[in-house]
Design an enzyme around this catalytic site. Structure first.
Site, PDB file in Angstrom:
ATOM      1  N   LYS A  57       8.499 -38.914  45.567  1.00  8.90           N
ATOM      2  CA  LYS A  57       8.943 -38.982  43.940  1.00  8.90           C
ATOM      3  C   LYS A  57       9.247 -37.654  43.340  1.00  8.90           C
ATOM      4  O   LYS A  57       8.886 -36.930  43.401  1.00  8.90           O
ATOM      5  CB  LYS A  57       7.538 -40.266  43.390  1.00  8.90           C
ATOM      6  N   LYS A 116      14.872 -37.551  39.006  1.00  4.32           N
ATOM      7  CA  LYS A 116      16.128 -37.597  39.559  1.00  4.32           C
ATOM      8  C   LYS A 116      15.867 -38.508  41.268  1.00  4.32           C
ATOM      9  O   LYS A 116      17.394 -39.027  41.682  1.00  4.32           O
ATOM     10  CB  LYS A 116      15.459 -36.565  40.704  1.00  4.32           C
ATOM     11  N   ASP A 119       2.160 -44.049  39.859  1.00  3.82           N
ATOM     12  CA  ASP A 119       1.677 -45.225  40.405  1.00  3.82           C
ATOM     13  C   ASP A 119       2.156 -46.516  40.695  1.00  3.82           C
ATOM     14  O   ASP A 119       2.307 -47.633  41.638  1.00  3.82           O
ATOM     15  CB  ASP A 119      -0.259 -45.742  39.286  1.00  3.82           C
TER      16      ASP A 119
END
Length: 318
Positions: free
Chosen positions: A228, A232, A260
Site C-alpha cells: 500500500k 501513489k 484499514d
C-alpha cells in the site's frame, strides 16, 4: 442467492478523541468523541461492504466500553465474542491532525482490557461461517501472550481451510522493531495475504529493493504480497508477477484508517474473485474515500459508494 462471506478479526478498540481544530495537540481544547482502533475499523469496513463481520475483543465495564459495544452492534458487527472486563478501563487515544491531513496519535491503553482475553477463550465455533481471518500487528504488540492466541486462531482457521490475511500495522510506541520482527516472522509462514506499507516491509525485513523484498516474502510462502503506497496507489505480487494500480486524486482531510479501509476493500475483492487490476482499484478506492472524511472510520464507504467512485459514475445529488 449470492453467498454471504464471513470475516473474523481480533483486537482492541478505543474511544478516539478527534480534535475540532488542526495543529499541535497542546493548542487544542475541544474534541469529538468517536470510536477507533485498527481491527474495529477493518470490521466496520467489511460490514459496510456487505460482508458478515465478526470481532473478538474485550472492553472495560464502563460507559466508554458500552459506547464501543453499541457502536459495533449498530454497524452490524457480530459482537458475540466481545465481553466486558472489570478493573481495566476502556482504552483511549487522542488524535492530532495537521492541515495536510497527516497527524499523530497519542495512546492511553496500558493495560488494555484485551489483555484479559486468554488462549482458552478462543473456540472453534468462533470460526464458523468465516472465510478470512484478518490479523494485525497492533494486536500482537499489546501483550506478548497475544502471539499465542493469534497462533491458536490461525491453527483453527487452517484446519477449516480459512484464508489468513495480515497487516503488520507497526506501532513502535508499543514495542521495538526487533520484537515486532520476531512476532511477524512467527506468523508469516501461515499468512496467505500480506497487506503492508512499503516502509513497513522494508523496516521488518531489513531489505530495501523490490527484488530483495519479494525474495524475503517468498521465503515464507505468502501468496499475495500487497504494498500500500497511499496516494501513489498499490501493487500486488502474485504468481511471479507484479500488478500495479494508481491512486485516486482526492483531497485528504484525515488519513487515519485509510490503510484499514484498503484492507477491507482488498478482502472484499478476494472473496468476490475480482481480477488483480480490479482488486487493487477497488481497495484503492476504499482507502481514498476514507481520507475525505474526518475520523477513524466515518469515511469507510458502503459498497455502492465504492462502486460508483471507482467507475467514475456521476451521482445525482438533487
Amino acid at each position: 442467492m449470492p453467498k454471504e462471506f464471513g470475516v473474523l478479526t481480533i483486537g482492541d478498540a478505543m474511544i478516539t478523541m478527534n480534535p475540532k481544530t488542526t495543529g499541535p495537540l497542546r493548542y487544542v481544547d475541544q474534541f469529538e468523541r468517536k470510536v477507533g482502533g485498527a481491527e474495529m475499523n477493518f470490521a466496520i469496513g467489511c460490514a459496510r461492504l456487505g460482508l458478515k463481520s465478526r470481532w473478538i475483543s474485550r472492553l472495560g465495564k464502563d460507559e466508554f466500553g458500552k459506547v464501543i459495544y453499541n457502536f459495533a452492534r449498530g454497524e452490524g458487527i457480530d459482537v458475540s465474542a466481545v465481553e466486558f472486563i472489570e478493573g481495566i478501563p476502556t482504552s483511549l487515544n487522542f488524535k492530532e491532525i495537521h492541515a495536510s491531513g497527516a497527524g499523530k496519535t497519542y495512546y492511553y491503553r496500558n493495560p488494555s482490557p484485551i489483555v484479559e482475553l486468554k488462549e482458552e477463550d478462543i473456540s472453534e465455533e468462533m470460526l464458523d461461517g468465516i472465510d478470512v481471518v484478518h490479523l494485525t500487528g497492533v494486536y500482537l504488540a499489546i501483550a506478548e501472550k497475544n502471539l499465542l492466541i493469534a497462533q491458536k486462531i490461525i491453527k483453527l482457521a487452517k484446519q477449516k481451510g480459512i484464508l489468513i490475511s495480515f497487516d503488520p500495522n507497526i506501532r513502535l510506541k508499543l514495542w521495538s522493531i526487533e520484537k515486532a520482527r520476531q512476532a511477524y516472522e512467527t506468523v508469516f509462514p501461515e499468512v496467505d495475504i500480506l497487506l503492508t506499507g512499503l516502509d513497513e516491509i522494508q523496516m521488518i525485513s531489513g531489505k530495501q529493493t523490490i527484488e530483495e523484498l519479494v525474495e524475503y516474502v517468498e521465503n515464507f510462502g505468502i501468496r499475495d504480497f500487497v504494498i500500500k503506497d497511499g496516494e501513489k496507489g498499490s501493487k500486488l505480487f502474485r504468481s511471479g508477477r507484479w500488478t500495479e494500480s494508481p491512486g485516486f486524486a482526492v483531497t485528504p482531510i484525515d488519513t487515519v484508517g485509510a490503510g484499514d479501509g484498503f484492507d477491507a476493500g482488498y478482502i472484499y475483492g478476494i472473496l468476490n474473485e475480482l481480477n488483480e487490476e480490479d482488486l487493487l482499484r477497488f481497495a484503492n478506492g476504499v482507502g481514498a474515500l476514507v481520507t475525505t472524511v474526518t475520523g477513524d472510520n466515518e469515511g469507510l464507504p458502503y459498497l455502492e459508494e465504492v462502486q460508483d467512485f471507482v467507475s467514475n459514475k456521476k451521482v445525482v445529488e438533487r
